[in-house]
Design a protein around this motif. Sequence first.
Motif, PDB file in Angstrom:
ATOM      1  N   TYR A 119       1.008  -1.157  -0.021  1.00 44.61           N
ATOM      2  CA  TYR A 119      -0.098   0.133  -0.070  1.00 44.61           C
ATOM      3  C   TYR A 119       0.922   1.200   0.127  1.00 44.61           C
ATOM      4  O   TYR A 119       1.892   1.293   0.821  1.00 44.61           O
ATOM      5  CB  TYR A 119      -0.916   0.103   1.200  1.00 44.61           C
ATOM      6  CG  TYR A 119      -1.784   1.186   1.551  1.00 44.61           C
ATOM      7  CD1 TYR A 119      -2.763   1.380   0.389  1.00 44.61           C
ATOM      8  CD2 TYR A 119      -1.719   2.170   2.282  1.00 44.61           C
ATOM      9  CE1 TYR A 119      -3.576   2.577   0.410  1.00 44.61           C
ATOM     10  CE2 TYR A 119      -2.631   3.200   2.432  1.00 44.61           C
ATOM     11  CZ  TYR A 119      -3.750   3.361   1.620  1.00 44.61           C
ATOM     12  OH  TYR A 119      -4.590   4.423   1.493  1.00 44.61           O
ATOM     13  N   VAL A 120       0.601   2.020  -1.034  1.00 47.94           N
ATOM     14  CA  VAL A 120       1.330   3.416  -0.959  1.00 47.94           C
ATOM     15  C   VAL A 120       0.342   4.503  -0.339  1.00 47.94           C
ATOM     16  O   VAL A 120      -0.816   4.411  -0.918  1.00 47.94           O
ATOM     17  CB  VAL A 120       1.675   3.761  -2.342  1.00 47.94           C
ATOM     18  CG1 VAL A 120       2.140   5.395  -2.186  1.00 47.94           C
ATOM     19  CG2 VAL A 120       3.066   2.829  -2.782  1.00 47.94           C
ATOM     20  N   ALA A 121       0.665   5.027   0.654  1.00 46.77           N
ATOM     21  CA  ALA A 121      -0.124   6.156   1.304  1.00 46.77           C
ATOM     22  C   ALA A 121       0.562   7.487   0.781  1.00 46.77           C
ATOM     23  O   ALA A 121       1.585   7.709   1.302  1.00 46.77           O
ATOM     24  CB  ALA A 121      -0.279   5.960   2.527  1.00 46.77           C
ATOM     25  N   LEU A 167       5.363   5.415   1.714  1.00 47.88           N
ATOM     26  CA  LEU A 167       5.033   6.699   1.920  1.00 47.88           C
ATOM     27  C   LEU A 167       5.494   7.523   0.827  1.00 47.88           C
ATOM     28  O   LEU A 167       6.360   7.387   0.318  1.00 47.88           O
ATOM     29  CB  LEU A 167       5.356   7.349   3.339  1.00 47.88           C
ATOM     30  CG  LEU A 167       5.010   6.598   4.631  1.00 47.88           C
ATOM     31  CD1 LEU A 167       5.627   6.987   5.968  1.00 47.88           C
ATOM     32  CD2 LEU A 167       3.201   6.599   4.617  1.00 47.88           C
ATOM     33  N   ASP A 168       4.550   8.571   0.319  1.00 46.34           N
ATOM     34  CA  ASP A 168       4.767   9.443  -0.577  1.00 46.34           C
ATOM     35  C   ASP A 168       4.616  10.666  -0.249  1.00 46.34           C
ATOM     36  O   ASP A 168       3.580  11.203   0.272  1.00 46.34           O
ATOM     37  CB  ASP A 168       4.214   8.916  -1.919  1.00 46.34           C
ATOM     38  CG  ASP A 168       4.360   9.662  -3.110  1.00 46.34           C
ATOM     39  OD1 ASP A 168       4.628  10.824  -2.892  1.00 46.34           O
ATOM     40  OD2 ASP A 168       4.200   9.087  -4.085  1.00 46.34           O
ATOM     41  N   PRO A 169       5.462  11.827  -0.394  1.00 46.20           N
ATOM     42  CA  PRO A 169       5.265  13.208   0.036  1.00 46.20           C
ATOM     43  C   PRO A 169       4.266  13.913  -0.804  1.00 46.20           C
ATOM     44  O   PRO A 169       3.754  14.847  -0.411  1.00 46.20           O
ATOM     45  CB  PRO A 169       6.475  14.014  -0.308  1.00 46.20           C
ATOM     46  CG  PRO A 169       7.398  13.131  -1.032  1.00 46.20           C
ATOM     47  CD  PRO A 169       6.767  11.672  -0.797  1.00 46.20           C
ATOM     48  N   THR A 244       7.404   7.514 -12.755  1.00 47.97           N
ATOM     49  CA  THR A 244       7.865   8.076 -13.893  1.00 47.97           C
ATOM     50  C   THR A 244       7.067   7.806 -15.068  1.00 47.97           C
ATOM     51  O   THR A 244       6.518   6.561 -15.401  1.00 47.97           O
ATOM     52  CB  THR A 244       9.439   8.023 -14.261  1.00 47.97           C
ATOM     53  OG1 THR A 244       9.656   6.633 -14.539  1.00 47.97           O
ATOM     54  CG2 THR A 244      10.257   8.322 -13.014  1.00 47.97           C
ATOM     55  N   HIS A 245       7.205   8.677 -16.022  1.00 49.25           N
ATOM     56  CA  HIS A 245       6.518   8.308 -17.467  1.00 49.25           C
ATOM     57  C   HIS A 245       7.213   7.774 -18.516  1.00 49.25           C
ATOM     58  O   HIS A 245       6.646   7.172 -19.130  1.00 49.25           O
ATOM     59  CB  HIS A 245       6.039   9.848 -17.856  1.00 49.25           C
ATOM     60  CG  HIS A 245       4.784  10.611 -17.462  1.00 49.25           C
ATOM     61  ND1 HIS A 245       5.364  11.486 -16.321  1.00 49.25           N
ATOM     62  CD2 HIS A 245       3.664  10.589 -17.406  1.00 49.25           C
ATOM     63  CE1 HIS A 245       4.219  11.681 -15.817  1.00 49.25           C
ATOM     64  NE2 HIS A 245       3.188  11.339 -16.537  1.00 49.25           N
ATOM     65  N   THR A 246       8.624   7.702 -18.215  1.00 52.03           N
ATOM     66  CA  THR A 246       9.264   6.622 -18.944  1.00 52.03           C
ATOM     67  C   THR A 246      10.274   6.016 -18.046  1.00 52.03           C
ATOM     68  O   THR A 246      10.167   6.328 -17.029  1.00 52.03           O
ATOM     69  CB  THR A 246      10.304   7.444 -19.884  1.00 52.03           C
ATOM     70  OG1 THR A 246      11.193   8.542 -19.030  1.00 52.03           O
ATOM     71  CG2 THR A 246       9.574   8.588 -20.752  1.00 52.03           C
TER      72      THR A 246
HETATM   73  N1  PMM Z   1       1.072  11.754  -8.966  1.00 51.91           N
HETATM   74  C1  PMM Z   1      -0.048  11.604  -9.937  1.00 51.91           C
HETATM   75  C2  PMM Z   1      -0.673  10.440  -9.703  1.00 51.91           C
HETATM   76  N2  PMM Z   1      -0.555   9.633  -8.688  1.00 51.91           N
HETATM   77  N3  PMM Z   1       0.697   8.711  -7.160  1.00 51.91           N
HETATM   78  C3  PMM Z   1       1.701   8.861  -6.295  1.00 51.91           C
HETATM   79  N4  PMM Z   1       2.002   7.655  -5.238  1.00 51.91           N
HETATM   80  N5  PMM Z   1       2.550   9.884  -6.200  1.00 51.91           N
HETATM   81  C4  PMM Z   1       2.406  10.897  -6.933  1.00 51.91           C
HETATM   82  O1  PMM Z   1       3.060  11.879  -7.070  1.00 51.91           O
HETATM   83  C5  PMM Z   1       1.388  10.631  -8.227  1.00 51.91           C
HETATM   84  C6  PMM Z   1       0.604   9.591  -7.990  1.00 51.91           C
HETATM   85  C7  PMM Z   1      -0.014  12.711 -10.636  1.00 51.91           C
HETATM   86  O2  PMM Z   1       0.737  12.455 -11.989  1.00 51.91           O
HETATM   87  P1  PMM Z   1       0.102  11.881 -13.220  1.00 51.91           P
HETATM   88  O3  PMM Z   1      -1.220  12.365 -13.740  1.00 51.91           O
HETATM   89  O4  PMM Z   1       1.178  11.971 -14.243  1.00 51.91           O
HETATM   90  O5  PMM Z   1       0.002  10.339 -13.073  1.00 51.91           O
END
Ligand code: PMM
Length: 269
Positions: A119-121, A167-169, A244-246
Amino acid sequence: MGILNVTPDSFSDGGEYLDLDAAVAHGLALHAEGADIVDVGGESTRPGALRADPRTERDRVVPVVEQLTAAGVPVSVDTMRADVAMAAVAAGAGLVNDVSGGLADPDMLAAVAGADVDYVAMHWRGHSDRMVGLASYADVVAEVCSELSDRLDAALAAGIAKDRIILDPGLGFAKTAAHNWELLRRLDTLATLGRPLLVGASRKRFLGELLADEDGPRPVREREDAGVAITALVAAQHVWGVRTHTARPHRDAIAAAHRLAARDGRDAG
Ligand code: PMM
């Protein structure tokens, strides 16, 4: 973590992967180029976005998760909804990436606790239609830390195993460019929460502002190199993952950062 947005309106790739075959092909390509996980989302969270309806979100995400999983690709689902998360888990997702850290759906934490998934919070203060107005902090690092710590406690109280939680800021979510930079500068403080960190800087608006010229912010597609630089810098600070996108440029940056830090031990002796 490679991003796969199955949405008409995400800021960077909206509309490109709404078609199932195109989405699956892109997920396979991200994995082949080095993404360890492909993060499938069916609802845009860009500032100002309106919510997708639950059924639409589920119908976008589930077939993509099914096909990628069947092809052997580890998949996460980017959703704030427990129902969508559990449908994706049933389709094979091994991680739930909840940008609201359990705040958007009261059923989310218990649902995740009952499933065999990570789980990512993420740090979050409110939905996209109002998050710009919530970007107010006296001390962004201290407040993000304390609010993430509350989400960690809530996840643990709901029964999610500690070693399952990342965890993610939440860069860009109720945060200005200055807030994002300060958080990136102080990942060591966030690491004191004792959980692995995920960082999502890729192509975000603060990079467009950083690289702006007289024509305005740098367009979304031309922010990649700055994002790769951030990946290298945060990889050197022991983050668990970057979203990341790439895949390949980020994978290469991580390899270089780890080699320079001699974390692979190859320079010993
Ligand atoms: N940013 C976006 C969507 N989902 N999930 C996490 N865990 N962390 C992020 O920084 C995050 C996310 C928005 O970006 P996108 O529209 O390119 O998906």
